[in-house]
Design a protein around this motif. Structure first.
Motif, mmCIF file in Angstrom:
data_model
loop_
_atom_site.group_PDB
_atom_site.id
_atom_site.type_symbol
_atom_site.label_atom_id
_atom_site.label_comp_id
_atom_site.label_asym_id
_atom_site.label_seq_id
_atom_site.Cartn_x
_atom_site.Cartn_y
_atom_site.Cartn_z
ATOM 1 N N ALA A 16 46.954 42.671 34.073
ATOM 2 C CA ALA A 16 46.330 42.492 35.386
ATOM 3 C C ALA A 16 45.730 43.800 35.889
ATOM 4 C CB ALA A 16 47.370 41.968 36.384
ATOM 5 N N ILE A 17 46.459 44.879 35.726
ATOM 6 C CA ILE A 17 45.950 46.194 36.157
ATOM 7 C C ILE A 17 44.719 46.566 35.358
ATOM 8 C CG2 ILE A 17 46.492 48.656 36.260
ATOM 9 C CD1 ILE A 17 49.392 47.857 36.827
ATOM 10 N N ALA A 18 44.750 46.289 34.059
ATOM 11 C CA ALA A 18 43.588 46.599 33.218
ATOM 12 C C ALA A 18 42.370 45.801 33.661
ATOM 13 C CB ALA A 18 43.921 46.308 31.754
ATOM 14 N N LYS A 19 42.590 44.542 34.059
ATOM 15 C CA LYS A 19 41.468 43.718 34.525
ATOM 16 C C LYS A 19 40.907 44.244 35.842
ATOM 17 C CE LYS A 19 42.550 39.348 32.221
ATOM 18 N NZ LYS A 19 42.843 37.908 32.400
ATOM 19 N N ILE A 20 41.802 44.750 36.727
ATOM 20 C CA ILE A 20 41.330 45.322 37.995
ATOM 21 C C ILE A 20 40.411 46.507 37.733
ATOM 22 C CG2 ILE A 20 42.069 46.559 40.068
ATOM 23 C CD1 ILE A 20 44.597 44.863 40.066
ATOM 24 N N LYS A 21 40.841 47.383 36.846
ATOM 25 C CA LYS A 21 40.016 48.553 36.516
ATOM 26 C C LYS A 21 38.710 48.133 35.866
ATOM 27 C CE LYS A 21 43.921 51.717 35.957
ATOM 28 N NZ LYS A 21 44.632 52.603 35.022
ATOM 29 N N LYS A 22 38.810 47.117 34.966
ATOM 30 C CA LYS A 22 37.607 46.641 34.285
ATOM 31 C C LYS A 22 36.630 46.027 35.285
ATOM 32 C CE LYS A 22 36.164 43.789 30.350
ATOM 33 N NZ LYS A 22 36.614 42.847 29.293
ATOM 34 N N LYS A 24 36.302 46.811 38.461
ATOM 35 C CA LYS A 24 35.681 47.876 39.234
ATOM 36 C C LYS A 24 34.569 48.544 38.446
ATOM 37 C CE LYS A 24 39.487 49.083 42.299
ATOM 38 N NZ LYS A 24 40.400 50.166 42.732
ATOM 39 N N GLU A 25 34.817 48.792 37.147
ATOM 40 C CA GLU A 25 33.789 49.423 36.323
ATOM 41 C C GLU A 25 32.559 48.527 36.203
ATOM 42 O OE1 GLU A 25 35.602 50.308 32.647
ATOM 43 O OE2 GLU A 25 36.888 51.923 33.436
ATOM 44 N N ALA A 26 32.799 47.213 36.060
ATOM 45 C CA ALA A 26 31.671 46.280 35.968
ATOM 46 C C ALA A 26 30.868 46.275 37.271
ATOM 47 C CB ALA A 26 32.184 44.878 35.648
ATOM 48 N N LYS A 27 31.557 46.358 38.386
ATOM 49 C CA LYS A 27 30.869 46.370 39.669
ATOM 50 C C LYS A 27 30.011 47.621 39.818
ATOM 51 C CE LYS A 27 31.838 45.382 44.518
ATOM 52 N NZ LYS A 27 32.885 45.159 45.520
ATOM 53 N N LYS A 28 30.543 48.774 39.392
ATOM 54 C CA LYS A 28 29.783 50.020 39.461
ATOM 55 C C LYS A 28 28.533 49.946 38.587
ATOM 56 C CE LYS A 28 33.650 53.080 40.553
ATOM 57 N NZ LYS A 28 34.475 54.201 40.085
ATOM 58 N N LYS A 29 28.691 49.396 37.331
ATOM 59 C CA LYS A 29 27.550 49.278 36.426
ATOM 60 C C LYS A 29 26.490 48.362 37.013
ATOM 61 C CE LYS A 29 30.120 50.209 32.170
ATOM 62 N NZ LYS A 29 30.574 49.651 30.878
#
Length: 560
Positions: A16-22, A24-29
């Motif tokens: 779940a934590i990994a998905k949260i970080k992923k 956020k990165e997708a949103k930034k991209k």
């Protein structure tokens, strides 16, 4: 099977934590991609894709977690995911924890101990560098006050310092109070007695029968029975200082003076509003003629008759008075004329008269009668003029004073804050100049707070860096609006032993570089704890050049 469940739960949380970080990165991209292609969301009030988004579930309905895809019941506290969905409780907690960690890392590091540092400065403690072993031991004792059985043999100065710290920390109670009572002591000083009961005060005279000096502040439970026990046990008592002893009656004060008689050398009382009348002061003067120190402050019932009685004390050397009632100036002049020649300390505070014309007769009486003063306090006066202070300090046969306090000597008419045009009420430019010419060579402490009629030119001339005041250690310039950075820098140059400068309300003091060992209090933009080594470096360079000249230039300076 039971051991597999915690592992699976841990694995789900990590995913779940990994998905949260992923997410956020997708949103930034995505944001960077939109910016690159020139899309700007500010051009429209809404995105047309928002019309096709699925409505969020209401509390009580079932939903799949956006990150771990688990089925959970939606509540009012369910967190929103990075892509607009909802999160289950574990994923929501993980997201909140990560957000707090990011926010904490972005905050600037705050300096610790700032409040303690400023508190010590206001108390007058300005130590630099490492604390001494004595200071560390005193602080440790105060911290563990409830665990101490006895202090043992300690000097009076350290015992008094411990009493101050215990009082400040509100640690002086019936248990810790006994630590300061030792049979061989001659002085008991308790700075905060508010938590002590009536029977606790009796223990002072039972345990310390040879006591000579008693100082109790805020002794609100000190009563007639304590005075009876003190008369019976403390036969050597010659110095009494009580603040707030409102439960002692007039008759008991008189009995105390009769019992102590000629042995009483010092008597100080403050904040008495239930008893202690003019008749009590007359009894004090009658039965204790050898008084050398007398301090009566904020005693509500004292008036003119008390002033007349004090004027009969022939051996008085230190006098401090602050009355709540108006006293005619003629009575004060008579008092100063009788006791003034022997006085070393004269403190007259808040002696004002309403609806009267300005007059300097009190200052004239001081100029004529007082010739041995070392400490002079004349505050909160709205009658004496600047010319009166000039006449007081000009050709005065009194030696240079060590301590001067003339704060709040000014006109108090709120409708005309600058005062009358024809004369200056209180210490002005000419008066301050006369003060410094008379006592500047020996002056250690001066308080001119709220003396707002002293102009900038006078300050600049007195503290110009060339005139030196070798003994001045403390000066209070609060609420003198003309004081600025130039004046403060001049004080640093003209006063080599200065330790404390107070500048509350002086808003022109900006970006002052404070020399080593000096504390500047009240300046809103003063730098903190800055040390100056400029003069030291210059002296070292001059000495080095002289040595090089003697050696014919063969000495090569080494950096570092």
């Amino acid at each position: 099977m039971a051991a597999e469940r915690p592992r699976k739960r841990k694995r789900d949380q990590d995913e779940a934590i990994a998905k949260i970080k992923k997410g956020k990165e997708a949103k930034k991209k995505s944001a960077k991609k939109k910016k690159k292609h020139g899309s700007d969301d500010s051009d429209s009030d809404f995105d047309i894709m928002d019309l096709y988004k699925k409505a969020k579930k209401l509390p009580g309905q079932l939903e799949n977690c956006e990150l771990c895809e688990k089925r959970f019941t939606v509540t009012a506290y369910s967190k929103a995911g990075p892509n607009g969905g909802l999160l289950c409780t574990p994923c929501g907690k993980a997201m909140t924890k990560e957000a707090k960690a990011t926010e904490k890392a972005s905050k600037p590091v705050q300096r610790k101990g700032r409040r303690k540092l400023e508190s010590n400065r206001l108390d007058g403690f300005t130590s630099r560098g490492a604390r001494t072993l004595q200071q560390l031991c005193i602080e440790k004792l105060a911290k563990h006050a409830e665990d101490i059985d006895e202090f043992g043999e300690m000097p009076e100065a350290i015992m008094n310092r411990l009493s101050e710290i215990f009082s400040k920390k509100r640690a002086m109670n019936p248990t810790t109070f006994k630590l300061f009572l030792q049979p061989d002591r001659e002085e008991v000083s308790i700075q905060e007695s508010a938590y002590l009961e009536t029977e606790d005060f009796d223990q002072i005279f039972a345990i310390v029968p040879g006591i000579k000096k008693l100082a109790l502040r805020n002794c609100c439970q000190f009563k007639d029975v304590n005075v009876d026990y003190m008369i019976e046990k403390a036969k050597k008592l010659s110095d009494i200082q009580l603040l707030g002893a409102n439960l002692v009656s007039d008759d008991k004060w008189t009995e105390l003076f009769i019992a102590r008689g000629p042995d009483l050398k010092s008597f100080k009382v403050e904040w008495l509003d239930a008893a202690f009348t003019d008749e009590v002061v007359q009894a004090l003067v009658t039965f204790c003629p050898n008084l050398e120190r007398l301090k009566l402050e904020r005693c509500k019932h004292l008036g003119v008759e008390a002033i007349d009685a004090i004027a009969r004390l022939e051996n008085l050397q230190h006098l401090t008075l602050r009355f709540c009632k108006e006293v005619p100036r003629e009575r004060l002049v008579n008092l100063i004329g009788n006791v003034g020649p022997n006085l070393e300390t004269l403190c007259l505070e808040n002696f004002v008269e309403s609806d009267c014309e300005p007059t300097d007769v009190i200052l004239e009486a001081i100029h004529t009668s007082c010739t041995n003063l070392s400490k002079f306090r004349f505050t909160e006066n709205n009658v004496c003029t600047d010319e009166g202070y000039v006449n007081l300090f000009t050709d005065w046969s009194n030696p240079p004073l060590r301590y001067i306090d003339v704060n709040s000597t000014r006109d108090v008419d709120n409708a005309n804050p600058d005062g009358p045009e024809e004369y200056t009420i209180g210490v002005g430019s000419a008066g301050f100049d006369a003060i410094m010419k008379h006592s500047g060579s020996n002056l250690q402490c001066i308080n001119i707070s709220s003396c707002r009629h002293i102009d900038h030119e006078t300050f600049a001339n007195i503290f110009d860096g060339e005139k030196q005041y070798p003994s001045l250690q403390e000066i209070n310039l609060s609420f003198c609006p003309v004081v600025d950075t130039q004046v403060i820098a001049g004080i640093f140059r003209s006063c080599p032993k200065i330790q404390k400068v107070i500048t509350f309300g002086c808003f022109e003091v900006k970006e002052v570089v404070v020399p080593r060992g000096v504390v500047l209090i009240g300046a809103p933009k003063a730098q903190d704890a800055i040390e100056q080594f400029g003069d030291v470096v210059m002296d070292f360079q001059k000495e080095l050049q002289a040595e090089m000249a003697k050696a014919g230039g063969r000495i090569v300076p080494v950096r570092g």
